[in-house]
Scaffold this motif. Structure first.
Motif, PDB file in Angstrom:
ATOM      1  N   ARG A 137      36.061  77.039  32.713  1.00 51.01           N
ATOM      2  CA  ARG A 137      35.581  76.476  33.972  1.00 51.01           C
ATOM      3  C   ARG A 137      36.655  76.533  35.063  1.00 51.01           C
ATOM      4  O   ARG A 137      36.542  75.891  36.092  1.00 51.01           O
ATOM      5  CB  ARG A 137      35.122  75.035  33.758  1.00 51.01           C
ATOM      6  CG  ARG A 137      33.958  74.910  32.756  1.00 51.01           C
ATOM      7  CD  ARG A 137      33.660  73.471  32.421  1.00 51.01           C
ATOM      8  NE  ARG A 137      33.277  72.705  33.604  1.00 51.01           N
ATOM      9  CZ  ARG A 137      33.130  71.369  33.615  1.00 51.01           C
ATOM     10  NH1 ARG A 137      33.376  70.675  32.504  1.00 51.01           N
ATOM     11  NH2 ARG A 137      32.765  70.745  34.715  1.00 51.01           N
ATOM     12  N   ASN A 138      37.710  77.300  34.796  1.00 55.09           N
ATOM     13  CA  ASN A 138      38.836  77.449  35.731  1.00 55.09           C
ATOM     14  C   ASN A 138      39.580  76.139  35.973  1.00 55.09           C
ATOM     15  O   ASN A 138      40.186  75.947  37.031  1.00 55.09           O
ATOM     16  CB  ASN A 138      38.385  78.047  37.061  1.00 55.09           C
ATOM     17  CG  ASN A 138      38.185  79.551  36.980  1.00 55.09           C
ATOM     18  OD1 ASN A 138      38.378  80.152  35.921  1.00 55.09           O
ATOM     19  ND2 ASN A 138      37.782  80.150  38.080  1.00 55.09           N
ATOM     20  N   MET A 139      39.524  75.241  34.997  1.00 51.54           N
ATOM     21  CA  MET A 139      40.323  74.019  35.067  1.00 51.54           C
ATOM     22  C   MET A 139      41.683  74.281  34.430  1.00 51.54           C
ATOM     23  O   MET A 139      41.788  74.990  33.422  1.00 51.54           O
ATOM     24  CB  MET A 139      39.609  72.868  34.357  1.00 51.54           C
ATOM     25  CG  MET A 139      38.280  72.494  34.992  1.00 51.54           C
ATOM     26  SD  MET A 139      37.432  71.148  34.119  1.00 51.54           S
ATOM     27  CE  MET A 139      38.487  69.765  34.561  1.00 51.54           C
ATOM     28  N   VAL A 140      42.731  73.731  35.034  1.00 50.15           N
ATOM     29  CA  VAL A 140      44.096  73.973  34.571  1.00 50.15           C
ATOM     30  C   VAL A 140      44.349  73.262  33.241  1.00 50.15           C
ATOM     31  O   VAL A 140      44.206  72.044  33.139  1.00 50.15           O
ATOM     32  CB  VAL A 140      45.124  73.502  35.622  1.00 50.15           C
ATOM     33  CG1 VAL A 140      46.546  73.691  35.093  1.00 50.15           C
ATOM     34  CG2 VAL A 140      44.940  74.260  36.927  1.00 50.15           C
ATOM     35  N   LEU A 141      44.723  74.052  32.245  1.00 50.15           N
ATOM     36  CA  LEU A 141      45.117  73.501  30.950  1.00 50.15           C
ATOM     37  C   LEU A 141      46.601  73.153  30.947  1.00 50.15           C
ATOM     38  O   LEU A 141      47.013  72.132  30.404  1.00 50.15           O
ATOM     39  CB  LEU A 141      44.838  74.514  29.836  1.00 50.15           C
ATOM     40  CG  LEU A 141      43.387  74.942  29.622  1.00 50.15           C
ATOM     41  CD1 LEU A 141      43.332  76.082  28.613  1.00 50.15           C
ATOM     42  CD2 LEU A 141      42.552  73.763  29.137  1.00 50.15           C
ATOM     43  N   ASP A 142      47.394  74.018  31.579  1.00 52.24           N
ATOM     44  CA  ASP A 142      48.842  73.828  31.573  1.00 52.24           C
ATOM     45  C   ASP A 142      49.458  74.818  32.556  1.00 52.24           C
ATOM     46  O   ASP A 142      48.827  75.802  32.953  1.00 52.24           O
ATOM     47  CB  ASP A 142      49.404  74.074  30.169  1.00 52.24           C
ATOM     48  CG  ASP A 142      50.777  73.456  29.958  1.00 52.24           C
ATOM     49  OD1 ASP A 142      51.319  72.871  30.922  1.00 52.24           O
ATOM     50  OD2 ASP A 142      51.318  73.567  28.851  1.00 52.24           O
ATOM     51  N   VAL A 143      50.677  74.517  32.966  1.00 50.82           N
ATOM     52  CA  VAL A 143      51.480  75.451  33.764  1.00 50.82           C
ATOM     53  C   VAL A 143      52.788  75.645  33.013  1.00 50.82           C
ATOM     54  O   VAL A 143      53.516  74.675  32.779  1.00 50.82           O
ATOM     55  CB  VAL A 143      51.750  74.925  35.187  1.00 50.82           C
ATOM     56  CG1 VAL A 143      52.610  75.929  35.961  1.00 50.82           C
ATOM     57  CG2 VAL A 143      50.451  74.661  35.932  1.00 50.82           C
ATOM     58  N   VAL A 144      53.071  76.865  32.620  1.00 49.51           N
ATOM     59  CA  VAL A 144      54.253  77.120  31.804  1.00 49.51           C
ATOM     60  C   VAL A 144      55.168  78.134  32.487  1.00 49.51           C
ATOM     61  O   VAL A 144      54.701  79.026  33.196  1.00 49.51           O
ATOM     62  CB  VAL A 144      53.861  77.636  30.399  1.00 49.51           C
ATOM     63  CG1 VAL A 144      53.059  76.587  29.654  1.00 49.51           C
ATOM     64  CG2 VAL A 144      53.064  78.931  30.486  1.00 49.51           C
ATOM     65  N   THR A 145      56.462  77.970  32.281  1.00 51.11           N
ATOM     66  CA  THR A 145      57.437  78.926  32.795  1.00 51.11           C
ATOM     67  C   THR A 145      57.568  80.073  31.800  1.00 51.11           C
ATOM     68  O   THR A 145      57.886  79.857  30.632  1.00 51.11           O
ATOM     69  CB  THR A 145      58.802  78.258  33.015  1.00 51.11           C
ATOM     70  OG1 THR A 145      58.664  77.216  33.990  1.00 51.11           O
ATOM     71  CG2 THR A 145      59.825  79.272  33.515  1.00 51.11           C
ATOM     72  N   VAL A 146      57.330  81.273  32.279  1.00 54.78           N
ATOM     73  CA  VAL A 146      57.399  82.458  31.428  1.00 54.78           C
ATOM     74  C   VAL A 146      58.811  83.016  31.404  1.00 54.78           C
ATOM     75  O   VAL A 146      59.340  83.375  30.358  1.00 54.78           O
ATOM     76  CB  VAL A 146      56.416  83.535  31.920  1.00 54.78           C
ATOM     77  CG1 VAL A 146      56.600  84.833  31.127  1.00 54.78           C
ATOM     78  CG2 VAL A 146      54.982  83.041  31.805  1.00 54.78           C
TER      79      VAL A 146
END
Length: 229
Positions: A137-146
């Motif tokens: 649903r295009n909801m953010v699960l997480d933001v991670v630094t690659v």
């Protein structure tokens, strides 16, 4: 003889606290906000003048964020108490941002991505590549630094870029990186990496929706510019 200067020594119409109460915190400059935190200056300068000097010496709020407590405390007119006040205020801002980011956010446009990460990434002095992981649903699960790169290059391999997306069963991903120069114009390397990521995502069944580049208060969407393929 005049002792320590305070914000009360300024004319009422230009005192930062009074301006904040009258016009709101968004109307204040960085120096005025910092002066409120400092509260007092010294025998030779007001809190506002001290704030302006600190911002000039450290290169703005980014520099104050990155300098050490010891470096800040050594500045004439600051000392350990004021240095702790500044660092505490910056940390409150960082924690507020982190707390807000954990709430469910839906990404509908590149502007949503910029709002999510601009305040954090615009001040970084190295290129950081991040992955915004999304559900169906295009909801953010997480933001991670690659990856964290050099002054002008983000060092990343497609294998590492999808590691967390696979682990967290993300349906889609948006990649985001910053340009420390402040200019978000995509480089040939940015375009090449983006196309590699799109192809890798197809093989993994994880759609790459966009690659957003963050600059100084501005951003560029490679999808909007037609540079994804």
């Amino acid at each position: 003889m005049k002792g320590r200067w305070t914000l009360k020594d300024l004319p009422p119409e230009v005192r930062p606290r009074e301006r904040l109460a009258r016009d709101g915190e968004r109307s204040l400059s960085d120096a005025e906000l910092l002066a409120i935190i400092l509260r007092t200056g010294s025998q030779k300068e007001t809190a506002l003048e001290l704030a302006q000097r600190l911002l000039y010496q450290f290169g703005g709020l980014q520099g104050l964020h990155q300098c050490s407590l010891a470096e800040l405390a050594e500045v004439k007119g600051v000392g350990m108490a004021k240095a702790c006040q500044i660092k505490a205020a910056i940390e409150i801002g960082r924690r507020t941002f982190e707390s807000a980011r954990t709430e469910k956010v839906t990404i509908r446009s590149p502007s949503d991505v910029a709002r999510l990460l601009m305040s954090e990434m615009r001040y970084l002095d190295r290129e950081h590549l991040k992955a915004v992981l999304l559900n169906t649903r295009n909801m953010v699960l997480d933001v991670v630094t690659v990856s964290v790169g050099t002054l002008n290059a983000s060092l990343a391999h497609p294998r590492e870029c999808f590691k967390e997306a696979i682990r967290q069963s993300a349906a889609a991903v948006i990649f985001v990186h910053n340009h420390p120069s402040g200019d978000p114009t995509p480089s040939p390397e940015d375009i090449s990496l983006t196309r590699q990521l799109v192809e890798a995502g197809k093989l993994l069944g994880i759609e790459v929706l966009d690659h957003v580049i963050i600059g100084e208060g501005t951003f560029v969407s490679l999808k909007e510019r037609g540079l994804m393929s």
